[in-house]
Design an enzyme around this catalytic site. Structure first.
Site, PDB file in Angstrom:
ATOM      1  N   ASP A 231       0.802  -1.215   0.000  1.00 56.68           N
ATOM      2  CA  ASP A 231       0.000   0.000   0.000  1.00 56.68           C
ATOM      3  C   ASP A 231       0.840   1.272   0.000  1.00 56.68           C
ATOM      4  O   ASP A 231       1.981   1.292   0.470  1.00 56.68           O
ATOM      5  CB  ASP A 231      -0.891   0.021   1.253  1.00 56.68           C
ATOM      6  CG  ASP A 231      -2.087  -0.909   1.115  1.00 56.68           C
ATOM      7  OD1 ASP A 231      -2.060  -1.799   0.247  1.00 56.68           O
ATOM      8  OD2 ASP A 231      -3.033  -0.751   1.902  1.00 56.68           O
TER       9      ASP A 231
ATOM     10  N   HIS B 204       3.424  -2.354   3.293  1.00 55.86           N
ATOM     11  CA  HIS B 204       3.539  -0.986   2.764  1.00 55.86           C
ATOM     12  C   HIS B 204       4.868  -0.805   2.052  1.00 55.86           C
ATOM     13  O   HIS B 204       5.919  -1.148   2.600  1.00 55.86           O
ATOM     14  CB  HIS B 204       3.413   0.031   3.904  1.00 55.86           C
ATOM     15  CG  HIS B 204       2.059   0.053   4.536  1.00 55.86           C
ATOM     16  ND1 HIS B 204       1.678  -0.849   5.507  1.00 55.86           N
ATOM     17  CD2 HIS B 204       0.975   0.841   4.311  1.00 55.86           C
ATOM     18  CE1 HIS B 204       0.424  -0.599   5.862  1.00 55.86           C
ATOM     19  NE2 HIS B 204      -0.035   0.423   5.153  1.00 55.86           N
TER      20      HIS B 204
HETATM   21 ZN   LIG Z   1      -2.590   3.115   3.062  1.00 60.31          ZN
END
Ligand SMILES: [Zn+2]
Length: 286
Positions: free
Chosen positions: A105, A252
């Site tokens: 992400d 992430h």
């Molecule tokens: Zn995010």
């Protein structure tokens, strides 16, 4: 005129009945469940009282009511077996198959995304990237690299607005469309089959708009909280002890110091691929 009056009365009565029925079927979501910004940009951490925080034994008992809503768990599913759409408001939490799906992400990020892509390539793993519109606009080359390597794209809002779900459907729609346009400015006609709400702060509205735009609302199964930068060993340990067949893993590749995540992949990728089939979420899924 009298006939019109009767029609109005009947319609009003019907609407009132439908409203009351809807109210009885759909429990109100406590205001506290509507996640507000934590002030920390670009991290998908829910607040500490968020039901989706991966506390051990979390049964989401304090979470929003989702069973039976918006096409959630189909009936007839054996109890205890997670279905794909058993997240908040019927969001997808698992791959729906035995395959494990890694998701990255908040990117693309010029420092970390190329490292992630290289490691995925080295281990012959395809993943899913939930990208932020303004980052896609700044780094179209990285969007092209993600697509060229066969990964799946996911819309993660224009600028990682964790409160987007509280805005009007029109505002939500505009944000998601702007993000998809930035992605497609880099890769025309790129399939964007998924939407993930920043912070996991789902609302009924944001789920509805994402579906309307042809994107499956994608939650997750396993969150090692890599945004807290606990170090590569803890990130890897959390992932490897939690993953089951069908897990969607939240990682992430942007939004802060993600070297720990990148380093963890050196451990995660060989271990996971020896135990599971690890694959991108399918672009065709809806
Ligand atoms: Zn995010």
């Amino acid at each position: 005129m009298r006939a019109v009056g009767i029609v109005v009365l009947v319609v009003t009565a019907l609407l009132g009945t439908a409203y009351a029925l809807g109210r009885s079927l759909v429990p109100d979501r406590p205001a506290s469940d509507v996640t507000t910004s934590t002030g920390q940009h670009y991290a998908d951490q829910p607040p500490t009282d968020d039901p989706d925080r991966p506390t051990p034994g979390d049964d989401r008992s304090t979470g929003p009511a989702v069973a039976g809503q918006d096409g959630a768990s189909p009936s007839g599913t054996p109890s205890g077996t997670p279905t794909a759409a058993d997240g908040p408001y019927g969001t997808q939490t698992t791959s729906g198959t035995s395959q494990v799906a890694l998701t990255f992400d908040d990117g693309p990020d010029p420092q970390y995304t190329p490292q992630v892509l290289a490691l995925l390539r080295e281990h012959h793993v395809r993943a899913t990237f939930c990208v932020v519109g303004e980052n896609a606009q700044s780094h179209p080359d990285l969007i092209r690299a993600i697509v060229a390597d066969g990964h799946t794209l996911c819309n993660h809002t224009w600028n990682h607005d964790v409160t987007l779900g509280q805005q009007s459907p029109n505002a939500i729609r505009a944000d998601l469309l702007r993000t998809s346009e930035a992605i497609r400015a880099a890769v025309p006609n790129a399939p964007i089959a998924y939407y993930r709400q920043p912070g996991g702060a789902w609302t009924r509205s944001v789920v509805s708009v994402a579906r309307e735009l042809g994107m499956t609302p994608l939650h997750w199964t396993v969150d090692p909280a890599d945004w807290e930068t606990p170090g590569a060993d803890r990130i890897a340990g959390m992932v490897l002890t939690s993953v089951e067949p069908g897990s969607v893993v939240l990682l992430h590749d942007a939004g802060g110091d993600r070297q720990g995540t990148v380093d963890a992949l050196h451990e995660i990728l060989p271990a996971l691929t020896s135990r599971f089939k690890v694959a991108a979420l399918p672009n065709g899924a809806t």
